[in-house]
Every structure is written in C-alpha cells, then in structure tokens.
Write a protein that holds these residues in place. Structure first.
Motif, PDB file in Angstrom:
ATOM      1  N   SER A 129      22.351  35.632  16.002  1.00  0.00           N
ATOM      2  CA  SER A 129      21.601  36.787  16.523  1.00  0.00           C
ATOM      3  C   SER A 129      22.471  38.044  16.472  1.00  0.00           C
ATOM      4  CB  SER A 129      21.180  36.582  17.975  1.00  0.00           C
ATOM      5  OG  SER A 129      20.712  35.309  18.182  1.00  0.00           O
ATOM      6  N   ILE A 130      23.743  37.888  16.761  1.00  0.00           N
ATOM      7  CA  ILE A 130      24.646  39.046  16.720  1.00  0.00           C
ATOM      8  C   ILE A 130      24.797  39.500  15.266  1.00  0.00           C
ATOM      9  CG2 ILE A 130      26.969  39.880  17.291  1.00  0.00           C
ATOM     10  CD1 ILE A 130      27.078  37.550  19.382  1.00  0.00           C
ATOM     11  N   LEU A 131      24.997  38.524  14.374  1.00  0.00           N
ATOM     12  CA  LEU A 131      25.192  38.849  12.947  1.00  0.00           C
ATOM     13  C   LEU A 131      23.994  39.592  12.373  1.00  0.00           C
ATOM     14  CD1 LEU A 131      26.759  35.506  11.759  1.00  0.00           C
ATOM     15  CD2 LEU A 131      27.813  37.769  11.600  1.00  0.00           C
ATOM     16  N   ASN A 132      22.787  39.182  12.785  1.00  0.00           N
ATOM     17  CA  ASN A 132      21.579  39.826  12.255  1.00  0.00           C
ATOM     18  C   ASN A 132      21.524  41.310  12.588  1.00  0.00           C
ATOM     19  OD1 ASN A 132      20.682  37.505  11.112  1.00  0.00           O
ATOM     20  ND2 ASN A 132      19.364  36.923  12.836  1.00  0.00           N
ATOM     21  N   ALA A 133      22.195  41.699  13.678  1.00  0.00           N
ATOM     22  CA  ALA A 133      22.142  43.105  14.097  1.00  0.00           C
ATOM     23  C   ALA A 133      23.198  43.964  13.386  1.00  0.00           C
ATOM     24  CB  ALA A 133      22.347  43.189  15.606  1.00  0.00           C
ATOM     25  N   VAL A 134      24.117  43.310  12.676  1.00  0.00           N
ATOM     26  CA  VAL A 134      25.233  44.048  12.053  1.00  0.00           C
ATOM     27  C   VAL A 134      24.811  44.608  10.691  1.00  0.00           C
ATOM     28  CG1 VAL A 134      27.580  43.779  11.092  1.00  0.00           C
ATOM     29  CG2 VAL A 134      26.955  42.636  13.244  1.00  0.00           C
ATOM     30  N   SER A 135      25.154  45.887  10.472  1.00  0.00           N
ATOM     31  CA  SER A 135      24.910  46.486   9.154  1.00  0.00           C
ATOM     32  C   SER A 135      26.165  47.238   8.744  1.00  0.00           C
ATOM     33  CB  SER A 135      23.720  47.452   9.236  1.00  0.00           C
ATOM     34  OG  SER A 135      24.133  48.611   9.955  1.00  0.00           O
ATOM     35  N   LEU A 159      31.102  33.730  14.337  1.00  0.00           N
ATOM     36  CA  LEU A 159      30.741  35.145  14.354  1.00  0.00           C
ATOM     37  C   LEU A 159      31.722  35.973  13.512  1.00  0.00           C
ATOM     38  CD1 LEU A 159      29.218  37.649  15.512  1.00  0.00           C
ATOM     39  CD2 LEU A 159      30.818  37.600  17.435  1.00  0.00           C
ATOM     40  N   GLY A 160      33.015  35.808  13.788  1.00  0.00           N
ATOM     41  CA  GLY A 160      34.031  36.614  13.103  1.00  0.00           C
ATOM     42  C   GLY A 160      34.056  36.360  11.611  1.00  0.00           C
ATOM     43  N   THR A 161      34.013  35.084  11.231  1.00  0.00           N
ATOM     44  CA  THR A 161      34.091  34.738   9.811  1.00  0.00           C
ATOM     45  C   THR A 161      32.914  35.346   9.054  1.00  0.00           C
ATOM     46  OG1 THR A 161      34.972  32.640  10.568  1.00  0.00           O
ATOM     47  CG2 THR A 161      34.409  32.758   8.255  1.00  0.00           C
ATOM     48  N   GLU A 162      31.711  35.147   9.582  1.00  0.00           N
ATOM     49  CA  GLU A 162      30.520  35.634   8.878  1.00  0.00           C
ATOM     50  C   GLU A 162      30.416  37.163   8.943  1.00  0.00           C
ATOM     51  OE1 GLU A 162      28.630  33.731   6.910  1.00  0.00           O
ATOM     52  OE2 GLU A 162      30.058  32.154   7.447  1.00  0.00           O
ATOM     53  N   GLU A 188      43.124  34.315  14.035  1.00  0.00           N
ATOM     54  CA  GLU A 188      42.858  34.196  12.595  1.00  0.00           C
ATOM     55  C   GLU A 188      41.504  33.529  12.384  1.00  0.00           C
ATOM     56  OE1 GLU A 188      44.444  35.793  10.412  1.00  0.00           O
ATOM     57  OE2 GLU A 188      45.840  36.435  11.969  1.00  0.00           O
ATOM     58  N   LYS A 189      41.234  32.484  13.156  1.00  0.00           N
ATOM     59  CA  LYS A 189      39.961  31.768  12.976  1.00  0.00           C
ATOM     60  C   LYS A 189      38.765  32.642  13.356  1.00  0.00           C
ATOM     61  CE  LYS A 189      41.440  27.004  13.254  1.00  0.00           C
ATOM     62  NZ  LYS A 189      41.787  25.978  14.213  1.00  0.00           N
ATOM     63  N   CYS A 190      38.942  33.540  14.341  1.00  0.00           N
ATOM     64  CA  CYS A 190      37.777  34.348  14.751  1.00  0.00           C
ATOM     65  C   CYS A 190      37.829  35.753  14.158  1.00  0.00           C
ATOM     66  CB  CYS A 190      37.643  34.402  16.276  1.00  0.00           C
ATOM     67  SG  CYS A 190      38.917  35.341  17.105  1.00  0.00           S
TER      68      CYS A 190
END
Ligand code: PLP
Length: 383
Positions: A129-135, A159-162, A188-190
């Motif tokens: 849901s957070i990713l969908n809001a990112v542009s 979240l961070g990777t995507e 690093e992972k996030c």
C-alpha cells in the motif's frame, strides 16, 4: 506494595549497569569530549566505541551514527534533512505514525507539500500500500517500523527494496523507536536513508537517541554551532546519556534472542490468561506483532478508570501512547477502525525483560475484579 510496571513502550527502567555508566560520566569522566588533553580524549574514545557497537547492531558504518537527544529530534532532523535535499514535493507516511512524525509532516503540508497518509486495511499496513503511493515526485517516505500503541509491524525490508527499484531518488526514513532491540534491524536490507532510535525505550536514560544517516555528504544538519558530531549535530554531547545508551545496547544485543523470546513468551502468556479470565475483550495487537506490546479493549469498562484502579494496586499501564494520553481517543486505534466503545476501553500493556509471569498473574486478578466492578456499575451486557 511491590510495584508492577507494564508501560515499557512509554519508557523503560534503566538497567543498573546503564545507570552506573551515566554516573561514571557525571562523576568521573565528566570532561568535555572536545578537550584535547588526555581526560577529554578518553571520553571521546569511549563515545567512539559506543558509536561502533551501535553501528554494528544495525549493520551500518560508524560514521553514519549521530548521537541526538532522542527519538523526536532524530525523526525531525531526518525529515528536515531529506526534504531540504529533494526535488520532489510529495511525502508518503501513514495515518498511525507517532506525533513526532505527524506534526512535522503536517507543518510541511501547511506549507504546500502534498502528503499521502496510508490508512491501515484490516488492521494492518502492508508495504505494497505504501509502495503504490510512491511516484517519481515523492521526496520522502517516512514510516514507523513498529506501531507504539498496537505493535503492528511494517515489512520495511520489502518496502525499502521495492521502493528503491520504483523510485531510487525517494528518501526512506524509518522510525525504529519501538523496534530497536526488539526486532533485527539491518539498514542494508531495508535500504533506509535515515533511521531513528531512542535510548529510553531500551533501558538507557531519557534525552538520548541516535540518527542513522546513510549519505552524510548530503546530510543537512539542523543544529549549527561548535561542530560536534563532525558537524552533523552541534552542541556538547550528552555523555551520561551516551554512556548509558552504550551499556544498554551491549546488554540487549549480547542477549538479543534470549531476551526477545522471553518477552514474547510473557506476552503470549498474558494474552492467553486474559482470554481465559475476562469476557468481552478485543485484542487490538496482532498475534504476529512485536513481542512487547499487547493492546486490549475491555468493552463496557472505561480505560481511564481501569488504569487508575490498577494504579491504586501499584500496577502501571497505559491508555494509549504516553505522549498522546492527554488527548481524546487514540488516532491510532481510530485509524484501525475500532468503535468508540472499543477505543474507550483500550489498555496497552507493554512488557520488558524485567517483567515476570507472577506479575502477570497479579495483574490479571486485579483486572478481572476491576472490570467486573465497572461493568456492574455501567450495567454492561444487562441493557
Ligand atoms: N516514535 C515512536 C514510535 C515512539 O514510541 C516515541 C516515544 O514514545 C517517539 C517516536 C519519540 O521518542 P522520544 O521520546 O525519544 O522523543
């Protein structure tokens, strides 16, 4: 009367060893770490050792660790720094952030920035849901890893990777105040650009925190002055707080699995005992939530009355987050879709490795009696 403390999300009791370290910095190693004589250099060396240990706990470089006055300063600094650097004019956060995040972001919103507040769905916030809001116009994503009222966890590694694949220029800030030393963290992972930590939530002392900054060359400090912390945060360092923090980190990190498993076991025991002994309750914390937080609604019993009844028996709990407890109704529980009766009766029990099952037993028997008394007066279930 022996006191029972179940409000560890508000603050924790400092470990005796951490308090000893604070005392050492006050009484013996009181010298200014910027002084160039040997006493000052010894203080500065000790601070650098603490910086190294702290960095190791989140898989960061020591130069990325900045000592601050706590979670609120770290969060504000991260957000201000990220937005000063950005070309985009859009911020993404969640509806259930701590006020330290919400209030600074609302200030930017008033100044014309566009803000998307992600709403929980079915009591959860999914990374998707957070990713969908990112542009590509998103300057910053700022989210909490663990919610301080319910213990909900956001999958920050996903979240961070995507997010970095979708919009590499967007900065990511993680409020890790409630997750540090409860969940494994790896910057690093996030792919975090900034990460905020608070000392008083991990058995150190109040007024101490850490801000992780990935790219210090692009960092915009908020405090300017004598150039301490390599110029990233001016002001003579709070060495008693930093020494105590270092010891608390050492004690928690050295025993990470044992301590977190112990706390989880306590929480599960608490949950099962509540279920067995008290009817008409609702768990507002997910079973897969963080190990130390258990938020429960006692329908038909006002939380404030319950809190003070428990207090009179020496048991300390919370009705919401400590900072927001004077305001009406929790914005976090409201965002999760709870009804008024559930919000009014919500108590947060937050545990630490210093608690025991015997304390839980005592709390349950006091709670059972108090809930029954209040429900009798309000005629709950008999109308
Ligand atoms: N973020 C979260 C999730 C918190 O729980 C808190 C404190 O309750 C803060 C930020 C603020 O931290 P501090 O009290 O160190 O300023």
């Amino acid at each position: 009367m022996k006191e029972i403390y179940f409000d560890n999300s508000a603050t924790t009791k400092p470990y005796p060893e951490a308090a000893d370290q604070a005392r050492l910095a006050i009484e013996e190693m009181f010298h200014n770490p910027s002084s160039i004589y040997s006493r000052g250099i010894a203080v500065s060396r000790k601070m650098e050792e603490i910086r190294e240990i702290t960095a190791e706990t989140i898989n960061a470089k020591p130069r990325s660790i900045v000592f601050t006055s706590g979670g609120t300063e770290s969060i504000n600094t991260a957000i201000i720094s990220a937005l000063r650097n950005s070309r985009g004019r859009h911020i993404v956060t969640t509806e259930y952030e701590h006020d330290a995040t919400l209030n600074i972001i609302k200030k930017y919103e008033r100044e014309g920035w566009k803000v998307t507040y992600i709403k929980p769905e079915n009591g959860k916030i999914e990374a998707e849901s957070i990713l969908n809001a990112v542009s590509s116009d998103t300057a910053l994503v700022s989210v909490m890893h663990v919610n301080n009222e319910t213990g909900n966890i956001i999958d920050i590694n996903l979240l961070g990777t995507e997010m970095k694949k979708k919009s590499p220029g967007t900065a990511l800030h993680i409020d890790a105040v409630q997750s540090y030393m409860k969940l494994r963290l790896d910057v690093e992972k996030c792919s975090a650009d900034y990460l905020s930590i608070s000392g008083h939530k991990i058995h150190a002392v109040k007024g101490t925190g850490v801000l992780y900054v990935r790219d210090t060359s692009r960092f915009n400090p908020v405090f300017l002055g004598g150039g301490q912390e390599k110029g990233y945060r001016s002001g003579t360092e709070n060495t008693p707080g930093i020494f105590a923090f270092g010891k608390a980190v050492e004690l928690n990190y050295g025993d990470f699995n044992k301590k977190t498993e112990y706390i989880r076991d306590l929480r599960d025991y608490f949950r099962a005992s509540l279920e067995e002994n008290i009817e008409n309750i609702r768990f507002n914390s997910p079973e897969e939530g963080v190990c130390h937080i258990l938020n429960v609604s006692f329908k038909g019993a006002k939380a404030e009355i319950l809190l003070h009844t428990l207090e009179s028996r020496g048991i300390y709990v919370s009705t919401g987050s400590a900072c927001s407890s004077k305001k009406k109704g929790s914005h976090v529980l409201r965002s999760l879709g709870l009804r008024d009766i559930e919000i009014e009766g919500a108590i947060r029990f937050s545990l630490s490795s210093l608690n025991t099952k015997e304390e839980i037993d005592s709390c349950i028997s006091e709670l059972k009696a108090a809930v029954e008394d209040i429900r009798m007066i309000t005629k709950f279930g008999r109308r």
